[in-house]
Every structure is written in structure tokens, then in C-alpha cells.
Motif scaffolding. Structure first.
Motif, short mmCIF file in Angstrom:
data_model
loop_
_atom_site.label_atom_id
_atom_site.label_comp_id
_atom_site.label_asym_id
_atom_site.label_seq_id
_atom_site.Cartn_x
_atom_site.Cartn_y
_atom_site.Cartn_z
N MET A 1 0.96 -1.23 -0.10
CA MET A 1 0.23 -0.10 0.02
C MET A 1 0.75 1.23 0.00
O MET A 1 1.96 1.09 0.86
CB MET A 1 -0.92 -0.06 1.36
CG MET A 1 -1.69 1.14 1.32
SD MET A 1 -2.59 1.15 2.94
CE MET A 1 -3.65 2.55 2.58
N LYS A 2 0.49 2.29 -0.61
CA LYS A 2 1.28 3.60 -0.96
C LYS A 2 1.42 4.23 0.47
O LYS A 2 -0.02 4.19 1.27
CB LYS A 2 0.43 4.54 -1.91
CG LYS A 2 0.92 4.32 -3.12
CD LYS A 2 0.70 5.64 -3.96
CE LYS A 2 0.36 5.23 -5.60
NZ LYS A 2 -0.50 6.45 -5.77
N GLN A 3 2.16 4.95 0.86
CA GLN A 3 2.24 5.56 2.15
C GLN A 3 2.50 6.98 2.02
O GLN A 3 3.39 7.67 2.25
CB GLN A 3 3.57 4.77 3.04
CG GLN A 3 2.90 3.41 3.24
CD GLN A 3 3.37 3.04 4.69
OE1 GLN A 3 4.59 3.21 5.27
NE2 GLN A 3 2.60 2.44 5.55
N PRO A 4 1.42 7.77 1.49
CA PRO A 4 1.66 9.15 1.32
C PRO A 4 1.83 10.06 2.52
O PRO A 4 2.20 11.16 2.41
CB PRO A 4 0.45 9.66 0.52
CG PRO A 4 -0.79 8.67 1.01
CD PRO A 4 0.04 7.34 1.23
N LEU A 5 1.55 9.45 3.61
CA LEU A 5 2.09 10.28 4.70
C LEU A 5 3.00 10.00 5.56
O LEU A 5 3.26 10.41 6.89
CB LEU A 5 0.70 10.10 5.78
CG LEU A 5 -0.64 11.05 5.36
CD1 LEU A 5 -1.81 10.67 6.27
CD2 LEU A 5 -0.49 12.65 5.29
N LYS A 6 3.72 8.95 5.03
CA LYS A 6 5.28 8.45 5.72
C LYS A 6 5.84 9.82 6.18
O LYS A 6 6.04 10.65 5.54
CB LYS A 6 5.88 7.80 4.79
CG LYS A 6 6.91 6.86 5.39
CD LYS A 6 7.20 5.70 4.64
CE LYS A 6 8.43 4.80 5.54
NZ LYS A 6 8.06 4.44 6.64
N GLY A 7 6.40 9.54 7.50
CA GLY A 7 7.39 10.70 8.03
C GLY A 7 6.59 11.87 8.71
O GLY A 7 6.95 12.68 9.31
N ARG A 8 5.04 11.97 8.32
CA ARG A 8 4.31 12.86 9.10
C ARG A 8 3.94 12.45 10.49
O ARG A 8 3.42 11.49 10.77
CB ARG A 8 3.18 13.16 8.31
CG ARG A 8 3.37 13.59 6.74
CD ARG A 8 3.67 15.12 6.70
NE ARG A 8 3.81 15.58 5.49
CZ ARG A 8 4.16 16.53 5.01
NH1 ARG A 8 4.62 17.43 5.94
NH2 ARG A 8 4.29 16.96 3.62
N ARG A 9 4.08 13.65 11.37
CA ARG A 9 3.68 13.15 12.58
C ARG A 9 2.26 14.03 12.93
O ARG A 9 2.17 15.15 12.82
CB ARG A 9 4.75 13.66 13.66
CG ARG A 9 5.85 13.05 14.06
CD ARG A 9 7.10 13.75 14.64
NE ARG A 9 7.65 14.49 13.69
CZ ARG A 9 8.78 15.33 14.18
NH1 ARG A 9 9.28 15.01 15.27
NH2 ARG A 9 9.37 16.27 13.54
N ILE A 10 1.29 13.09 13.36
CA ILE A 10 -0.15 13.60 13.44
C ILE A 10 -0.69 13.50 14.65
O ILE A 10 -0.64 12.19 15.52
CB ILE A 10 -1.14 12.83 12.58
CG1 ILE A 10 -0.67 13.02 11.02
CG2 ILE A 10 -2.43 13.67 12.32
CD1 ILE A 10 -1.25 12.66 10.02
#
Ligand code: PMT
Length: 237
Positions: free
Chosen positions: A1-10
């Protein structure tokens, strides 16, 4: 699966708060936590590092590891937890239904019945979203040095608006007054959407005056819809 939010802290808040009058009675609202938990799970699937600050929710709300969950009960506890962690965050999503008022005094013992009416004095709780909006404004006015990590930049701030009337007007007022980048507006007090339902319909209002309407659909798909809009806003930064 694509991980377009990789590295983002939410950081996401979910569920209701409880404001206790005494050990057996409290003021609260019908939030189940489903919307906030769906957002947290979906954001984690998309690669984000998620911290969930959750009011008291039912057993059907669970979180997959490695998500960090901080359980809280009252608005004041939620405020403290959010403010403690907000600085190390890229995206803040305030989906919790936070009580605006709490009893001025909490009795340590069960209050006994007496004849006649009872008066309870309520005082305001801290407005978490407004405090984050102020923090964001202060950070935008004092941007980090070039060598500082990106989390020190102003985070993207997403508020919710739960309204029974004048949905769009009230949501736009919240967007501007609380310095949000996006407001997720939903109509509450209707069957089959909003509080406690498995479904929802939302309107996304951003600072470019766009209003984007979702279909009435599952909270999981609503979470994806909201995250897609957030990614669009991040790509414009
Ligand atoms: O939990 P569910 O059953 O799935 O239901 C989802 C939901 C209806 C709770 C959710 O979609 C929603 O609308 N959440 C926000 C509810 C709310 O408190 O709305 P509001 O219009 O009163 O508050 C506006 C914003 O200010 C919200 O982002 C809220 O988190 C925040 N707030 C409110 C009061 C306060 N003292 N501090 C805050 O930060």
C-alpha cells in the motif's frame, strides 16, 4: 500500500470529555470516538506516526499498534495532553467533542437528593483549538532557522464544527476565529450521521474559500476524504 503520509507526525483527538459533578455524575455528549479513531487508523495505514488523545470511548474503538494512545477524561486533561505534545507535530486534527463547560466544583462524595431544584454553576473549559490556533500564529511569526527540523514549522491545524443550524456560516467563523487551515463541518442532531453513527457527511472549508462536500458514507471513507484534502493542502506549502 502507498504511504503518502510517511514521515508525518499527526496528533488526533477523539471522543467526548466528561466533566464530573461528583464521583457518579458527569456532563458529557454522545460522541463515540468513531470519527477520531477512523482518522487515526487511516493516517497510520498511510504511513503517519500517530498520537491519539482520546476521551472515554466504548470497547469498539481500538487502535492498532504502534499507535500511541493517551487516555484522558476531562477537557482540562485533554488540553494539557494536547499542549504537551503539539509542538512535536506536523498535523493536528481536533475531532473530539470537548465540553465547553464544567461544574465549578466537583464534590468528592455523591451528592444526596434534597427537596426542590438544584442549581449547578458551570465555568468555561479551555478552548484547545483556539489555543493551538494562537500557538500556530506565534510560530508563523517566528519561523525556525533553516537548520531546524520541519516539525518546528507551524503545523497544519484541522478543527471540526458540529452544528445543528447554520452549518457553513458557523464553520467558516470557526476557521477564521481559531486560525485553522481546514474545518470539517458536520451536521449533528440528525439520524444516521454525526454523533455515534457509523456514517457521516462532512463539508471541508479551507482558507481559499473552497467548500468540498463528501457523500454520506462510512466514517472510514470520510477519514480518507479528509486526509486526501489535508495532503492537498500540505503539497501547496
Ligand atoms: O465521535 P463520533 O460519535 O464518531 O462523532 C463524531 C463527531 C460528531 C464528534 C465529530 O465529527 C465532530 O464533529 N467533532 C467535533 C465536535 C465539537 O465539539 O464540535 P464544536 O463545534 O463544539 O467544536 C469545534 C472545535 O473546537 C472542535 O474541533 C473541538 O474539538 C474544538 N474544541 C471545542 C471545545 C473546547 N473547549 N475545545 C476545543 O478544542
Amino acid at each position: 500500500m502507498k504511504q503518502p503520509l510517511k514521515g508525518r507526525r499527526i496528533l488526533i483527538t477523539a471522543g467526548p470529555t466528561r466533566e464530573y459533578l461528583d464521583p457518579v455524575r458527569f456532563l458529557s455528549n454522545p460522541s463515540s470516538g468513531k470519527m477520531g479513531y477512523a482518522l487515526a487508523e487511516e493516517a497510520q495505514k498511510q504511513g503517519a506516526k500517530v498520537m491519539l488523545i482520546s476521551g472515554p470511548v466504548g470497547a469498539y474503538c481500538h487502535t492498532p499498534p504502534p499507535m500511541r494512545v493517551i487516555p484522558v477524561t476531562s477537557a482540562q486533561q485533554m488540553y494539557r495532553a494536547v499542549m504537551q505534545h503539539a509542538k512535536q507535530t506536523d498535523i493536528l486534527i481536533m475531532a473530539a467533542a470537548v465540553s465547553d463547560y464544567r461544574p465549578e466544583k466537583t464534590s468528592p462524595h455523591k451528592v444526596k437528593k434534597r427537596p426542590g431544584p438544584m442549581t449547578i454553576r458551570l465555568v468555561r473549559t479551555p478552548d484547545i483549538l483556539a489555543a493551538l490556533g494562537k500557538m500556530k500564529r506565534a510560530r508563523a511569526q517566528h519561523p525556525p532557522e533553516a537548520d531546524q527540523p520541519p516539525a518546528e514549522a507551524a503545523p497544519l491545524l484541522v478543527g471540526f464544527a458540529a452544528e445543528t443550524q447554520n452549518l457553513i456560516k458557523n464553520a467558516r467563523d470557526k476557521l477564521l476565529k481559531k486560525n485553522c487551515d481546514l474545518v470539517v463541518a458536520n451536521q449533528v442532531g440528525k439520524n444516521h450521521q454525526g454523533f455515534a453513527s457509523d456514517q457521516n457527511q462532512v463539508f471541508l472549508l479551507d482558507r481559499d474559500k473552497n467548500i468540498t462536500r463528501s457523500p454520506l458514507t462510512s466514517k472510514r471513507l470520510i477519514a480518507r476524504f479528509i486526509l486526501r484534502h489535508i495532503k492537498k493542502l500540505l503539497s501547496k506549502r
